[in-house]
Design a protein around this motif. Structure first.
Motif, PDB file in Angstrom:
ATOM      1  N   GLY A  42      10.723   0.557   5.400  1.00 15.10           N
ATOM      2  CA  GLY A  42      11.095   0.998   4.434  1.00 15.10           C
ATOM      3  C   GLY A  42      10.986   0.248   3.151  1.00 15.10           C
ATOM      4  N   ASN A  43      10.183  -0.974   3.451  1.00 16.59           N
ATOM      5  CA  ASN A  43       9.691  -1.859   2.335  1.00 16.59           C
ATOM      6  C   ASN A  43       8.331  -2.247   2.226  1.00 16.59           C
ATOM      7  N   VAL A  44       7.276  -2.021   1.420  1.00 19.74           N
ATOM      8  CA  VAL A  44       6.076  -2.434   1.399  1.00 19.74           C
ATOM      9  C   VAL A  44       5.696  -3.177  -0.076  1.00 19.74           C
ATOM     10  N   THR A  45       4.619  -4.204   0.150  1.00 22.59           N
ATOM     11  CA  THR A  45       4.323  -5.092  -0.798  1.00 22.59           C
ATOM     12  C   THR A  45       2.634  -4.511  -1.085  1.00 22.59           C
ATOM     13  N   LEU A  46       2.569  -3.998  -2.439  1.00 22.82           N
ATOM     14  CA  LEU A  46       1.378  -3.409  -2.857  1.00 22.82           C
ATOM     15  C   LEU A  46       0.791  -4.415  -3.891  1.00 22.82           C
ATOM     16  N   GLY A  47      -0.615  -4.720  -3.859  1.00 26.38           N
ATOM     17  CA  GLY A  47      -1.082  -5.413  -4.759  1.00 26.38           C
ATOM     18  C   GLY A  47      -2.012  -4.886  -5.828  1.00 26.38           C
ATOM     19  N   SER A  48      -1.939  -5.236  -6.833  1.00 30.00           N
ATOM     20  CA  SER A  48      -2.574  -4.694  -8.045  1.00 30.00           C
ATOM     21  C   SER A  48      -2.616  -5.728  -9.082  1.00 30.00           C
ATOM     22  N   LYS A  49      -3.607  -5.276 -10.164  1.00 29.18           N
ATOM     23  CA  LYS A  49      -3.834  -6.108 -11.340  1.00 29.18           C
ATOM     24  C   LYS A  49      -2.566  -6.128 -12.120  1.00 29.18           C
ATOM     25  N   TYR A  50      -2.309  -6.970 -12.865  1.00 29.85           N
ATOM     26  CA  TYR A  50      -1.161  -7.151 -13.929  1.00 29.85           C
ATOM     27  C   TYR A  50      -1.606  -6.985 -15.343  1.00 29.85           C
ATOM     28  N   ASP A  51      -3.119  -7.053 -15.579  1.00 31.39           N
ATOM     29  CA  ASP A  51      -3.534  -7.214 -16.884  1.00 31.39           C
ATOM     30  C   ASP A  51      -4.476  -6.193 -17.268  1.00 31.39           C
ATOM     31  N   GLN A  52      -4.549  -5.107 -16.970  1.00 31.99           N
ATOM     32  CA  GLN A  52      -5.480  -3.921 -17.003  1.00 31.99           C
ATOM     33  C   GLN A  52      -4.922  -2.852 -17.401  1.00 31.99           C
ATOM     34  N   PRO A  53      -4.823  -2.428 -18.842  1.00 31.37           N
ATOM     35  CA  PRO A  53      -4.408  -1.492 -19.546  1.00 31.37           C
ATOM     36  C   PRO A  53      -4.693  -0.301 -18.968  1.00 31.37           C
ATOM     37  N   ILE A  69      -1.662   2.108 -10.048  1.00 28.78           N
ATOM     38  CA  ILE A  69      -0.278   1.910  -9.932  1.00 28.78           C
ATOM     39  C   ILE A  69       0.075   3.519  -9.358  1.00 28.78           C
ATOM     40  N   ASP A  70      -0.323   4.579 -10.173  1.00 34.13           N
ATOM     41  CA  ASP A  70       0.218   5.829  -9.706  1.00 34.13           C
ATOM     42  C   ASP A  70      -0.558   6.346  -8.408  1.00 34.13           C
ATOM     43  N   VAL A  71      -2.059   5.804  -8.372  1.00 32.97           N
ATOM     44  CA  VAL A  71      -2.649   6.231  -6.997  1.00 32.97           C
ATOM     45  C   VAL A  71      -2.013   5.534  -5.662  1.00 32.97           C
ATOM     46  N   ALA A  72      -1.445   4.193  -5.873  1.00 36.59           N
ATOM     47  CA  ALA A  72      -1.245   3.573  -4.692  1.00 36.59           C
ATOM     48  C   ALA A  72       0.187   4.214  -4.476  1.00 36.59           C
ATOM     49  N   THR A  73       1.308   4.403  -5.339  1.00 36.90           N
ATOM     50  CA  THR A  73       2.591   5.118  -5.100  1.00 36.90           C
ATOM     51  C   THR A  73       2.437   6.399  -4.352  1.00 36.90           C
ATOM     52  N   PRO A  88       9.928   4.456   0.847  1.00 36.56           N
ATOM     53  CA  PRO A  88      10.042   2.813   0.915  1.00 36.56           C
ATOM     54  C   PRO A  88      10.268   2.319  -0.361  1.00 36.56           C
ATOM     55  N   LYS A  89      11.001   0.923  -0.611  1.00 34.67           N
ATOM     56  CA  LYS A  89      10.873   0.409  -1.619  1.00 34.67           C
ATOM     57  C   LYS A  89       9.557  -0.195  -1.681  1.00 34.67           C
ATOM     58  N   ILE A  90       9.115  -0.264  -3.124  1.00 35.53           N
ATOM     59  CA  ILE A  90       7.611  -1.053  -3.344  1.00 35.53           C
ATOM     60  C   ILE A  90       7.965  -2.134  -4.275  1.00 35.53           C
ATOM     61  N   GLU A  91       7.540  -3.377  -3.803  1.00 37.94           N
ATOM     62  CA  GLU A  91       7.177  -4.588  -4.323  1.00 37.94           C
ATOM     63  C   GLU A  91       5.913  -4.740  -4.585  1.00 37.94           C
ATOM     64  N   TRP A  92       5.639  -4.986  -6.072  1.00 37.17           N
ATOM     65  CA  TRP A  92       4.263  -5.233  -6.367  1.00 37.17           C
ATOM     66  C   TRP A  92       3.969  -6.761  -6.385  1.00 37.17           C
ATOM     67  N   ARG A  93       2.703  -7.117  -6.234  1.00 40.22           N
ATOM     68  CA  ARG A  93       2.120  -8.460  -5.890  1.00 40.22           C
ATOM     69  C   ARG A  93       0.739  -8.522  -7.016  1.00 40.22           C
ATOM     70  N   GLU A  94       0.639  -9.384  -7.874  1.00 39.49           N
ATOM     71  CA  GLU A  94      -0.584  -9.620  -8.700  1.00 39.49           C
ATOM     72  C   GLU A  94      -1.750  -9.980  -7.736  1.00 39.49           C
ATOM     73  N   SER A  95      -2.838  -9.332  -7.820  1.00 36.72           N
ATOM     74  CA  SER A  95      -3.907  -9.536  -7.143  1.00 36.72           C
ATOM     75  C   SER A  95      -5.414  -9.699  -7.940  1.00 36.72           C
ATOM     76  N   PRO A  96      -5.245 -10.858  -8.389  1.00 38.27           N
ATOM     77  CA  PRO A  96      -6.539 -11.298  -9.096  1.00 38.27           C
ATOM     78  C   PRO A  96      -8.126 -10.820  -7.997  1.00 38.27           C
ATOM     79  N   SER A  97      -9.031 -10.615  -8.785  1.00 41.56           N
ATOM     80  CA  SER A  97     -10.234 -10.327  -7.850  1.00 41.56           C
ATOM     81  C   SER A  97     -10.579 -11.181  -6.769  1.00 41.56           C
ATOM     82  N   ALA A  98     -10.730 -12.469  -7.247  1.00 42.82           N
ATOM     83  CA  ALA A  98     -11.102 -13.505  -6.158  1.00 42.82           C
ATOM     84  C   ALA A  98     -10.062 -13.698  -4.997  1.00 42.82           C
ATOM     85  N   GLN A  99      -8.702 -13.178  -5.158  1.00 39.08           N
ATOM     86  CA  GLN A  99      -7.831 -13.224  -4.206  1.00 39.08           C
ATOM     87  C   GLN A  99      -7.544 -12.279  -3.382  1.00 39.08           C
TER      88      GLN A  99
END
Length: 291
Positions: A42-53, A69-73, A88-99
């Motif tokens: 019931g809980n997932v953590t998804l990574g994405s960028k935070y700065d790409q319009p 965001i739409d695809v992952a959801t 499930p409840k989705i929590e987002w995590r910023e995921s820069p390219s290098a990480q």
């Protein structure tokens, strides 16, 4: 006195043993973690960028918007529904390219959808679902720039990209005279471009179209070609834990449904408009890694 000393040592040993056991349990829990188990919990953590319009952007109110965001959801909800689990409840995590690989390997995210181009090196570290789209490398310049119209025009120019991303390095290999400038994020590159500190920014056309659309009239996207063909092919996938084959299969099934149902086209239209330089991918077909 000795008794007190021995008690102190025994107490310290117990504390160290307890901490070791807790760490061991934590490592074991991370090792046993899979995408499907997280969704079922019931809980997932998804990574994405935070700065790409248009792709992955954290809005001022904390909400997340963009194609990734739409695809992952969609993928997460599709998997939950197919298995009869609650959304499930989705929590987002910023995921820069290098990480990105590190975040997946450490179990800090269940999956990452973050303009994540699938390539052989990355595929050695993580599994990939997808690809769900194909795009091509391009350039972003100031709208007033009339000099840069293609690859050859970057001779001696300052080119910006982000640490951990491959586009600028590919240009450097093809044109050694270009000067590379790397930043942590694409938004930093865009700021440097707007101030005239760099001549161009290079990455995928999807990302650049998003920035150009965010500030109409300020920037333009320049196509990159080599011998009349796109300079690169960038296949976007969803990264997850290495060897999580069950999770990978579930992602691909969800992506296939998303593409066949027309939902992907709706996502592209809503987030990137006409979606120039974007073609749907073929989930599960990674044959391009061998070419």
């Amino acid at each position: 006195m000795l008794s007190t000393k021995f008690r102190a040592i025994a107490t310290l040993s117990a504390v160290v043993l307890s901490a070791t056991l807790l760490t061991s349990c934590g490592d074991s829990a991370s090792a046993d973690k899979t995408l499907l188990k997280s969704i079922e919990s019931g809980n997932v953590t998804l990574g994405s960028k935070y700065d790409q319009p248009g792709l992955g952007l954290r809005e001022g109110d904390g909400s997340m918007t963009g194609l990734d965001i739409d695809v992952a959801t969609y993928v997460i909800n599709h998997i939950a529904e197919k298995n009869g689990w609650s959304t499930p409840k989705i929590e987002w995590r910023e995921s820069p390219s290098a990480q990105r690989e590190t975040l997946i390997q450490n179990g800090e995210v269940d999956l990452i959808a973050a303009t994540y181009s699938i390539n052989p090196s990355r595929a050695e570290s993580v599994n990939f679902g997808g690809p769900y789209l194909l795009t091509h490398q391009a350039l972003l310049t100031q709208q007033s720039n009339t000099e840069i119209k293609g690859l050859a025009d970057l001779d001696g120019k300052i080119l910006c990209s982000v640490t951990g991303s491959t586009p600028a390095q590919k240009i450097k290999e093809a044109l050694p005279t270009v000067q590379l400038q790397e930043y942590d994020t694409y938004s930093s590159c865009v700021e440097a471009l707007s101030q005239g500190n760099v001549d161009a920014l290079s990455t995928d056309a999807t990302i650049l179209n998003g920035y150009a659309a965010q500030t109409p009239g300020a920037f333009k996207v320049v196509k990159l070609e080599k011998e009349g063909k796109p300079f690169t092919n960038e296949y976007y996938g969803i990264g997850l834990k290495k060897n999580d084959e069950e999770g990978t299969k579930a992602i691909n099934e969800a992506l296939e449904e998303m593409l066949e149902s027309g939902e992907f086209d709706k996502f592209v239209s809503a987030n990137l408009g006409a979606g120039d330089e974007i073609d749907p991918g073929t989930p599960g077909d990674l044959s391009f890694l061998k070419s």
